[in-house]
Design an enzyme around this catalytic site. Structure first.
Site, short mmCIF file in Angstrom:
data_model
loop_
_atom_site.label_atom_id
_atom_site.label_comp_id
_atom_site.label_asym_id
_atom_site.label_seq_id
_atom_site.Cartn_x
_atom_site.Cartn_y
_atom_site.Cartn_z
N TRP A 79 0.86 -1.18 0.00
CA TRP A 79 0.00 0.00 0.00
C TRP A 79 0.90 1.25 0.00
O TRP A 79 1.91 1.29 0.69
CB TRP A 79 -0.91 0.01 1.24
CG TRP A 79 -1.66 1.30 1.36
CD1 TRP A 79 -2.74 1.67 0.62
CD2 TRP A 79 -1.36 2.39 2.23
NE1 TRP A 79 -3.13 2.95 0.97
CE2 TRP A 79 -2.30 3.41 1.97
CE3 TRP A 79 -0.39 2.61 3.21
CZ2 TRP A 79 -2.30 4.63 2.64
CZ3 TRP A 79 -0.39 3.82 3.88
CH2 TRP A 79 -1.34 4.82 3.59
N ASP B 86 -14.23 2.64 -5.56
CA ASP B 86 -13.17 2.20 -4.65
C ASP B 86 -13.41 0.75 -4.21
O ASP B 86 -14.51 0.21 -4.35
CB ASP B 86 -13.18 3.14 -3.44
CG ASP B 86 -11.85 3.23 -2.73
OD1 ASP B 86 -10.95 2.41 -3.02
OD2 ASP B 86 -11.71 4.12 -1.88
N MET B 87 -12.38 0.14 -3.65
CA MET B 87 -12.47 -1.23 -3.12
C MET B 87 -11.36 -1.35 -2.08
O MET B 87 -10.20 -1.39 -2.43
CB MET B 87 -12.25 -2.20 -4.29
CG MET B 87 -12.61 -3.62 -4.04
SD MET B 87 -11.20 -4.60 -3.53
CE MET B 87 -11.84 -6.25 -3.67
N ASP C 184 -2.36 5.74 -3.01
CA ASP C 184 -2.74 6.73 -1.99
C ASP C 184 -1.57 7.60 -1.60
O ASP C 184 -1.72 8.52 -0.79
CB ASP C 184 -3.28 6.01 -0.74
CG ASP C 184 -4.76 5.70 -0.89
OD1 ASP C 184 -5.40 6.28 -1.78
OD2 ASP C 184 -5.27 4.86 -0.12
C1 DGJ Z 1 -8.95 4.65 -0.54
C2 DGJ Z 1 -8.71 5.58 -1.68
O1 DGJ Z 1 -7.54 5.23 -2.34
C3 DGJ Z 1 -8.67 7.00 -1.16
O2 DGJ Z 1 -8.35 7.88 -2.20
C4 DGJ Z 1 -9.99 7.34 -0.54
O3 DGJ Z 1 -10.98 7.34 -1.52
C5 DGJ Z 1 -10.30 6.34 0.57
N1 DGJ Z 1 -10.20 4.99 0.12
C6 DGJ Z 1 -11.69 6.59 1.11
O4 DGJ Z 1 -12.07 5.64 2.00
#
Ligand code: DGJ
Length: 732
Positions: A198, A477-478, A547
């Site tokens: 991540w 999203d997931m 992220d």
């Molecule tokens: C993970 C995404 O990658 C983020 O940009 C954001 O949308 C969060 N989830 C929200 O829970």
């Protein structure tokens, strides 16, 4: 170019602009792999299948099946009959044994390429692609295996897929079905894969191939942050421009396995397919199973050519969205600006400031539905939290539109929170093993998308919201991986189908979404970049890359991602500093230059950043739009890599007709006592004059490519520059 069958040689010759792929038949009908590599003018010969070689045992002078199959280079190896290397197909019979032997049963060559039902797949017109289908049969099971090869001459790509059909009487179980296999003699290959975690997805890693099996895989139910459904074998010392590269990429978004195996006879087998762990598919009489598509690519001129061909291939033959080559809106997303702490007032304040700076879309991220004030509830309850927002959704969207911006919204439709009305009503809709306490991850469970009613419900929730207001963009999203693989709906015999059926459910939902809302700009996302794969690109022209928006970390993430995928697919934003993930401070310009390599946007509270930074946004937006058409269609060249321990990172996008080139240079760490550094441009016309836009200096293309352009020394870490070279207009 295209596909030919040479009857007298029993050879299929598949050829692209620069490559040949030869398939041959043994006398008994085994389908062998003769050759893949540089384009041949002839058709080779079956001799290369080495069919007459006896095993090296003094007592045995003739070829025996087991030892023969264990070195025979094959197109599609099956388990249980004497090829002890990795198999591609394991079929369990009613008696409980595994064993399947495939012999040639015919072929068909056709123009164009059929789609794969329920699965993402590449496409092309009858002029652009030709498809060979080889039919193999197992006499005992009455099993038919259709091996499909589609040849895309312009991109040097051959795609493969496999369909298995049960024409017999037995209830068979497929315990493993891979999509592609490539057998070759070893040339001391190095193996290149993309690895990460991540917030640091898809870093390039490379090392020598050893005896035995080396693999990357995912059993997480998604392609994953950690490993990537891509594998390449390179001849030793391969660079951007020299060396030979064999690449395989999987058009699939769930569990996968990609493996290279170096065997006792110095042969290498590359395989790719759905991970056999947690997979068992029932194939009853009359049924068939379609395995996903694998993309094969060969480059005889280094990694760079592979990259450019793959970019062209994905742009022209996989991504369907009308937004792909259109002007993409520069968006501002409120996730890192507010996290869960927002209402309509805050969002509108951001929108107003953003509009002044030239930003074109506001995206409302996680936290607008159910009673969600943190990440531990409400997934599945897709009703707008008007109390929190202090507005209805249509009112908010109208106000944002009035400001002059488009509106986008976040969903996580595949999930269900234990604390949700949906879970209270339908606990059996979550993936769980009956009787066991299920594991929560980010305080959520995953919906059982093998179930039609669940797919219908989850899809309808998204569609209802989209129908309620003019919403131009969805971030899908997931945020968790799958475990406790059990379905309350599937019977005992079918539990092994759940992981694959889940992915088919996701595809079903996204297909419905892009069909019902053809104008929607869809961006896929998975806790950052855990599902950045060709499967998802079939539905969305851009995917959130990571992220981590730190400009320095993004250099490695985006280099690894752009090794395969077009720049326009990488969701990339300018974030605030100190960066929320690594705490690093980088100049606003550098954050802009790095993010502009992708689908550009902002991820910060524009009302709170310094006036100085804010004042730079209009120019960044303008710069992005100026270069976007070039980035969407141009050829990408990697000129230097921070990931390879250079103190700087540098890439270029050159127009296909050589009319312009944009170079991005990032000095990561300043070095003491440095002079200017030469970078060598690519993709220009050697006899043409180019003007460097900022300074008006004129250079010949050959000078920029051979002698280099000198980047002046500069003090300070994390500094960046754009250099735009434009073909000089002839004076009239
Ligand atoms: C993970 C995404 O990658 C983020 O940009 C954001 O949308 C969060 N989830 C929200 O829970």
């Amino acid at each position: 170019m295209g596909i030919r069958y040479i009857e007298e040689k029993k050879i299929f010759h598949l050829s692209t602009k620069r490559t040949s792929y030869l398939i041959g038949l043994s006398p008994e009908g085994y389908v062998g792999h003769i050759y893949y590599g540089k384009r041949l003018s002839g058709d080779g010969s079956n001799r290369l299948l080495r069919m007459e070689e006896a095993p090296f045992t003094p007592s045995v002078r003739v070829r025996e099946k087991a030892s023969f199959l264990d070195f025979f280079p094959t197109e599609y190896p099956t388990g249980g009959i004497g090829d002890y290397r990795e198999s591609c197909l394991d079929v369990r019979s009613e008696s409980g044994s595994i064993g399947c032997e495939l012999l040639f049963g015919g072929y068909e060559i056709r123009k164009g390429k059929p789609s794969l039902p329920g699965l993402p797949a590449s496409f092309g017109s009858e002029e652009e692609v030709e498809t060979l289908q080889i039919i193999c049969e197992d006499e005992f099971f009455k099993l038919k295996v259709f091996l499909s090869y589609s040849v895309f001459p312009d991109c040097d790509v051959i795609t493969r897929s496999v369909r298995i059909e049960n024409a017999g009487e037995q209830h068979l179980k497929l315990e493993k079905v891979y999509s592609a296999c490539l057998d070759m003699d070893d040339r001391e290959y190095e193996m290149l894969t993309l690895a990460g975690s991540w917030a640091r997805e898809r870093h390039i890693q490379r090392g020598p191939l050893q005896y035995g099996k080396q693999l990357v895989s995912s059993v997480k139910g998604e392609s994953s942050h950690q490993e990537h459904p891509f594998l390449a074998l390179l001849t030793p010392g391969t660079t951007q421009e020299t060396g030979e590269v064999y690449g395989m990429n999987f058009v699939y978004s769930g569990n996968f396995l990609a493996q290279a195996e170096k065997s006792q006879f110095e042969q290498v087998r590359m395989t790719m397919g759905i991970h056999p762990e947690q997979f068992c598919w029932n194939l009853r009489p009359g049924e068939s199973f379609q395995a996903p598509e694998a993309v094969l690519i060969y480059s005889g001129s280094g990694l760079g050519l592979m990259t450019r061909n793959l970019h062209d291939f994905y742009r022209e033959h996989l991504i369907r969205s009308k937004h792909q080559f259109a002007k993409r809106p520069v968006l501002i997303n409120n996730w890192e600006a507010t996290y869960f702490d927002f209402d309509a007032g805050k969002l509108l304040a951001i929108a107003k400031e953003a509009k002044k700076a030239g930003i074109e879309m506001l995206v409302m991220d996680d936290g607008w539905f159910g009673k969600r004030a943190f990440d531990d509830n409400s997934l599945g309850d897709w009703t707008v939290n008007e109390e929190k927002l202090k507005s209805s959704l249509p009112e908010l969207v109208e106000k944002v539109n009035k400001i002059g911006m488009e509106f986008g919204i976040w969903f996580e439709p595949e999930m269900i929170s234990p604390d949700s009305n949906l879970y209270r009503e339908h606990p059996d809709w979550a993936i769980q093993i009956a009787g066991r306490r299920p594991s929560q991850s980010r305080a959520q469970y995953v919906l059982d998308l093998s179930r039609r009613e669940v797919v219908d419900y989850a899809y309808q929730c998204v569609a209802d919201v989209l129908h309620s207001a003019p919403i131009a963009y969805v971030k899908w999203d997931m945020n968790r991986q799958l475990c406790d693989i059990g379905s309350a709906w599937l019977d005992r015999e079918s539990q092994g189908e759940l992981m694959h059926r889940y992915v088919l459910g996701v595809y079903k939902m996204q297909e419905r979404l892009v069909t019902e809302f053809p104008d929607l700009l869809l961006e896929n996302c998975s806790g950052g970049g855990a599902r950045f794969d060709p499967g998802m690109l079939y539905y969305s022209p851009q995917i959130w890359c990571s992220d981590d928006v730190d400009a320095v970390e993004r250099l490695k993430i985006q280099e690894g991602t752009a090794l395969i995928y077009p720049l326009s697919t990488m969701g990339a934003h300018v974030g605030d500093c100190p960066n929320h993930v690594v705490g690093r401070n980088t100049p606003f310009e550098t954050r802009g230059h790095v993010a502009m390599a992708g689908a550009f946007g902002y991820e910060l509270d524009i009302t709170k950043i310094s006036e100085e930074d804010r004042s730079k946004i209009p120019e960044q937006v303008e710069t992005f739009h100026r270069y976007q058409p070039l980035m969407q269609r141009g050829d990408y060249y990697r000129l230097a890599s921070w990931s390879l321990k250079k103190p700087y990172d540098c890439w270029e996008v050159a127009a296909k007709d050589g009319s312009e080139a944009l170079v991005t240079f990032v000095q990561v760490l300043a070095q003491p006592n440095m002079h200017s550094r030469a970078i060598f441009l690519r993709g220009l016309q050697k006899d043409t004059e180019y003007v460097l836009e900022d300074t008006g200096e004129v250079f010949l293309g050959e000078e920029l490519m051979n002698c280099g352009y000198l980047i002046p020394p500069e003090q300070g870490d994390f500094r960046s520059r754009l250099y735009h070279f434009v073909r000089k207009q002839r004076e009239k």
